[in-house]
Enzyme design. Structure first.
Site, PDB file in Angstrom:
ATOM      1  N   GLY A 183       5.551  21.125  11.667  1.00 57.99           N
ATOM      2  CA  GLY A 183       6.690  20.263  12.003  1.00 57.99           C
ATOM      3  C   GLY A 183       7.968  20.711  11.313  1.00 57.99           C
ATOM      4  O   GLY A 183       7.989  21.734  10.630  1.00 57.99           O
ATOM      5  N   PRO A 205      13.783  10.434   9.166  1.00 56.10           N
ATOM      6  CA  PRO A 205      13.923   9.101   8.554  1.00 56.10           C
ATOM      7  C   PRO A 205      13.109   8.033   9.278  1.00 56.10           C
ATOM      8  O   PRO A 205      12.523   7.156   8.637  1.00 56.10           O
ATOM      9  CB  PRO A 205      15.411   8.790   8.671  1.00 56.10           C
ATOM     10  CG  PRO A 205      16.080  10.069   9.052  1.00 56.10           C
ATOM     11  CD  PRO A 205      15.066  10.941   9.700  1.00 56.10           C
ATOM     12  N   HIS A 241       0.845  -1.195   0.000  1.00 51.36           N
ATOM     13  CA  HIS A 241       0.000   0.000   0.000  1.00 51.36           C
ATOM     14  C   HIS A 241       0.887   1.254   0.000  1.00 51.36           C
ATOM     15  O   HIS A 241       1.876   1.316   0.705  1.00 51.36           O
ATOM     16  CB  HIS A 241      -0.874  -0.018   1.255  1.00 51.36           C
ATOM     17  CG  HIS A 241      -2.035   0.924   1.189  1.00 51.36           C
ATOM     18  ND1 HIS A 241      -1.887   2.297   1.292  1.00 51.36           N
ATOM     19  CD2 HIS A 241      -3.353   0.694   1.030  1.00 51.36           C
ATOM     20  CE1 HIS A 241      -3.088   2.860   1.196  1.00 51.36           C
ATOM     21  NE2 HIS A 241      -3.997   1.915   1.034  1.00 51.36           N
ATOM     22  N   GLY A 250       8.996   9.360   8.817  1.00 54.65           N
ATOM     23  CA  GLY A 250       8.465   9.868   7.561  1.00 54.65           C
ATOM     24  C   GLY A 250       7.594  11.097   7.794  1.00 54.65           C
ATOM     25  O   GLY A 250       7.951  11.978   8.569  1.00 54.65           O
TER      26      GLY A 250
END
Lengths: 298, 298
Positions: free
Chosen positions: A162, A168, A81, A171
């Site tokens: 943010g 990493p 997905h 995400g």
């Protein structure tokens, strides 16, 4: 009491222990009820359905996102997905005594908290989008986790909240607001799939038909009939009865009749009330005349 | 969570202080919600509508009956409405996740408590009646408070619970179980009251029409139309849609059309769902597909 639904998608569908911990974190918030959660191993993804009042829902889903940031590592994530983050998408959905505007505010409030407290870039999408090109989730997520570091550099794809630097481990997260989706299928007394496809084309929005309706023809081989399978993406714009009645009208030219229908999964009471209202021709019916609605007020 | 409605009628409608104390006694029970109460001075009577789970409802209404026994003196009571006791009638009404059988049990449990703890004679009536001749409330109450002492001596009218001796201060209480009543009116595009009366006669149960429907023709003079005004006394036996559709059929012979309808006061969600179900032709729709129903379970 207001009811907001929220359906966060988490990028973990194989490690059941992690899934349980995320659900547990959501459940730990008082006033939050987890209605359902299901994991898909091929997608490596879990979808949680929770509800709460507009005062409580943000805290509930935030605790889930926080636990996901702790336990999911996107650097090693694989799944079929499309996804771009540990908590991948979070839609807020108005169910009862809450407006779409308020759900957009909830998306912003949560987006800001995820950005500031968890240091995860957040994109607002759908009704909460900060720009037209960010409305469509598929476009926001295009390039997925692997393309995110580069995408975030583009002015067009600066996060709404943010850090502007790539995270990493987690995400990015898409936070949005949308209407509840009602899966509504109407059955016809023919086994001719061409007829179903023609009707579906005329009924769906993309074909020039009804606003907020997605439709396709489907064969129910065991029963020897066909079905118009619909996603009603905004039952306030197009109520269930209108889709059913238009299908009846379109079917007439083929000498075909509607023989039944089905609602798959959950439906807000409101979507059914719109339909009673129409068929009975109710004048000035108020939703607080429904006894159950009086019960959980104030 | 189950929902039981209870609509006790108290023989006090003038002294607001007494009314407030009775309502307060009911409200003091945790888990009980008083939806409405209204007093009529001519009737000298107050009707309270409360709801609660099947575990809580008996305690709530018992506290009201106890307070009424304390504060109301039937020896001096006057009012236009027929009555036989301080707490005159108490019907239990199944609303959600509770059966009629369970409501009959609630009536028996409460009847026994009122009899034993408050020393008030209790008659079970309607669905809870212990004999056919006690089903009809009007018959149970015939002779009223003034005739009660004598009536209680008859074998036929021995109370179901409580003392066999007359209680002059409190009289007697009828406790029963019945379906919720839905007030449903259908409007016609004519001002001819004769047509409305003829249709009402054909639709109502007494006229050979639909089970559990009471109906009469009413003129809406300001709007220049007439209406079939109905009491749907068991929406499971005769759902709203069936009454509306039969009126439509009966009206056709006079060249008259149905132009609208109205639900007056409260209606259980269930009664509306029966109607959606019919008009959409839903196959296998389950009530727990309604999101709100999932919310307050378990």
């Amino acid at each position: 009491m207001s009811i907001v639904q929220c359906v966060p998608n988490f990028s973990e569908g194989m490690n059941q222990e992690v899934v349980e911990k995320i659900v547990e974190a959501i459940r730990s918030v008082e006033g939050i009820k987890v209605l359902d959660y299901s994991s898909d191993k091929d997608h490596n993804r879990t979808v949680v359905t929770l509800v709460g009042s507009k005062e409580k829902i943000v805290e509930g889903v935030f605790q889930g996102a926080k636990k996901a940031a702790e336990l999911i590592d996107m650097t090693t994530h694989k799944g079929e997905h499309p996804r771009m983050g540990a908590t991948d998408v979070i839609p807020f959905i108005p169910i009862k005594d809450v407006t779409m505007e308020e759900c957009i505010d909830l998306a912003r409030t949560l987006g800001q908290r995820i950005g500031e407290e968890l240091k995860i870039p957040v994109y607002l999408y759908e009704k909460a989008a900060s720009a037209t090109h960010r409305t469509n989730l598929a476009k926001v997520r295009k390039g997925e986790y692997e393309g995110l570091q580069e995408k975030m550099q583009e002015d067009k794809w600066k996060p709404d909240y943010g850090p502007s630097a790539f995270n990493p481990k987690s995400g990015a997260t898409a936070v949005g607001a949308r209407m509840p989706l009602v899966a509504f299928n109407v059955n016809l007394d023919t086994n001719n799939i061409d007829i179903a496809n023609k009707i579906a084309k005329n009924v769906r929005h993309a074909g020039g038909g009804l606003h907020s309706v997605k439709a396709m023809g489907v064969e129910l081989k065991e029963r020897g009939i066909v079905q118009i399978s619909m996603n009603m993406v905004d039952y306030k714009k197009t109520p269930l009865y209108r889709a059913k009645e238009l299908i009846k009208v379109e079917a007439q030219r083929y000498g075909v009749s509607v023989i039944g229908s089905e609602v798959i999964g959950l439906v807000p009471m409101d979507a059914l009330i719109e339909t009673v209202d129409y068929y009975l021709g109710l004048e000035e019916f108020k939703k607080d005349q429904i006894l159950e609605n009086r019960l959980f007020q104030g």
